[in-house]
Design an enzyme around this catalytic site. Structure first.
Site, short mmCIF file in Angstrom:
data_model
loop_
_atom_site.label_atom_id
_atom_site.label_comp_id
_atom_site.label_asym_id
_atom_site.label_seq_id
_atom_site.Cartn_x
_atom_site.Cartn_y
_atom_site.Cartn_z
N HIS A 164 -14.28 -5.52 32.88
CA HIS A 164 -13.24 -4.89 33.46
C HIS A 164 -13.25 -4.75 35.15
CE1 HIS A 164 -14.13 -2.74 29.50
NE2 HIS A 164 -12.72 -2.66 29.55
N ALA B 176 -8.70 -0.02 23.22
CA ALA B 176 -8.41 1.49 22.90
C ALA B 176 -7.58 1.85 24.21
CB ALA B 176 -9.97 2.17 23.11
N SER C 55 -7.30 -2.24 30.47
CA SER C 55 -7.95 -3.73 30.20
C SER C 55 -6.26 -4.34 29.70
CB SER C 55 -9.00 -3.72 29.08
OG SER C 55 -8.28 -3.17 27.86
N ASN D 93 -6.51 8.71 21.79
CA ASN D 93 -6.12 10.30 22.32
C ASN D 93 -4.94 10.28 22.90
OD1 ASN D 93 -7.56 8.27 24.73
ND2 ASN D 93 -6.34 9.86 25.61
N SER E 215 -13.12 -1.32 23.13
CA SER E 215 -13.79 -0.12 23.11
C SER E 215 -13.79 0.30 21.39
CB SER E 215 -13.53 0.94 24.14
OG SER E 215 -13.60 0.65 25.31
N TYR F 63 -12.79 -2.19 37.02
CA TYR F 63 -13.52 -0.89 37.27
C TYR F 63 -15.09 -0.96 37.33
CZ TYR F 63 -13.97 0.41 32.42
OH TYR F 63 -14.60 0.46 31.00
N HIS G 30 -19.48 -1.93 24.54
CA HIS G 30 -19.10 -3.19 24.86
C HIS G 30 -20.41 -4.08 24.53
CE1 HIS G 30 -14.96 -3.05 25.94
NE2 HIS G 30 -15.39 -1.79 26.31
#
Length: 309
Positions: free
Chosen positions: A94, A124, A228, A251, A38, A96, A70
């Site tokens: 992914h 990320a 991922s 983050n 990402s 998800y 993406h």
């Protein structure tokens, strides 16, 4: 149709596409697969000479990437003064998104049939280690597969014997020599951005971690958390591909316990008493922003690193 036939069908389509759109024979046999996480799709900017881009939806067996940031395509080209032939996944798939792990890792299997030797997986992630700051990089030395421990494993099911063993070892999943080479490259080019080395923790997503989950991951020895990379590493190692992983901390995950309503009640605070629980919350927009800000440094590192492979 067997899974092996599906990989071969995808490979033959890619070969036909390359033959029609490029005169460079080495693009047919990329040495390195680079998975762009990402906000890190800017890695594509370091490819030199003519490139060939193939959207996922055109390749038999490939699923479509649905996540913002993406692109959803394969990009063939060369990197560095040594013109190393590479294929970049501009955006990954992914679990998800609703795909099974065989779909998520299908591009890695196809890359194996193309003859890829090395895989560089970038992502990320959220910083769990309290010494990590947003914008830091982390070379992955190991991972914790929380989803795999719960039964969601990309190697579940019939083994593809032509690609690897039923029970592959993962103690050497992240190649030591590649990690050492990367740190040497970072020192040689004078990279100022902080680069750590640590453990990536994989969960399925798409929700970010709770405070309690962050404390659990830290207790287990995880340094960062993400959604991922681990499935792709597992399948790549099953195929015999040599792997390197790089995480961008976008983050820091909140780990302090949430404010206690019970204690507030005992103190006689009114129901209307306000507590700001949204401070420090993570968003995908933040992930993309940090990725874009770090992309210049990541690109410089990747070009120098891949040039030596």
């Amino acid at each position: 149709m067997t899974r092996w036939t599906e990989f071969e069908t995808a490979k033959q389509f890619i070969y036909a596409y390359l033959k029609e759109n490029s005169a460079d024979p080495l693009l047919f046999h990329p040495k390195v697969l680079i998975i762009c996480g990402s906000g890190l799709g800017g890695i594509a900017k370091i490819l030199r000479d003519d490139t060939v881009k193939i959207p996922y939806e055109q390749i038999p067996g490939f699923k479509v990437s649905t996540v913002p940031g993406h692109d959803g395509s394969l990009l063939f080209g060369r990197i560095g003064e040594n013109r190393v032939p590479v294929v970049c996944m501009l955006g990954r798939l992914h679990y998800y998104e609703g795909y099974d792990l065989a779909d998520v890792t299908f591009p890695v299997r196809v890359s194996c049939t193309l003859g890829v030797t090395y895989m560089i997986a970038t992502n990320a992630c959220g910083g769990v280690n309290e010494s990590y700051k947003s914008g830091d990089l982390m070379v992955i030395s190991d991972h914790i597969n929380l989803a795999g421990m719960a039964g969601n494993h990309p190697l579940r099911g019939s083994n593809i014997d032509d690609m690897g063993p039923r029970f592959p070892a993962m103690s050497d999943a992240y190649d030591y020599q590649l990690r050492l080479k990367f740190f040497n490259v970072a020192r040689q080019i004078g990279m100022k951005r902080s680069i750590h080395e640590g453990v990536y923790t994989y969960s399925c997503g798409p929700s970010f971690e709770t405070r309690a989950e962050c404390r659990m991951i830290r207790l287990l020895g995880g340094d960062v958390a993400g959604m991922s990379t681990t499935p792709e590493i597992l399948v790549a190692r099953h195929c015999g591909i040599i792997c390197f992983g790089l995480s961008l901390v976008t983050n820091t995950i909140i780990s302090e316990p949430p404010p206690s309503a019970r204690e507030a009640c005992l103190k006689g605070l009114p129901v209307e008493h306000a507590v700001n629980q949204s401070q420090g919350r993570t968003s995908h927009e933040e992930v993309l922003r940090e990725g874009n800000e770090a992309s210049k440094d990541v690109n410089v590192l990747m070009e120098a690193f891949v040039n030596q492979l």
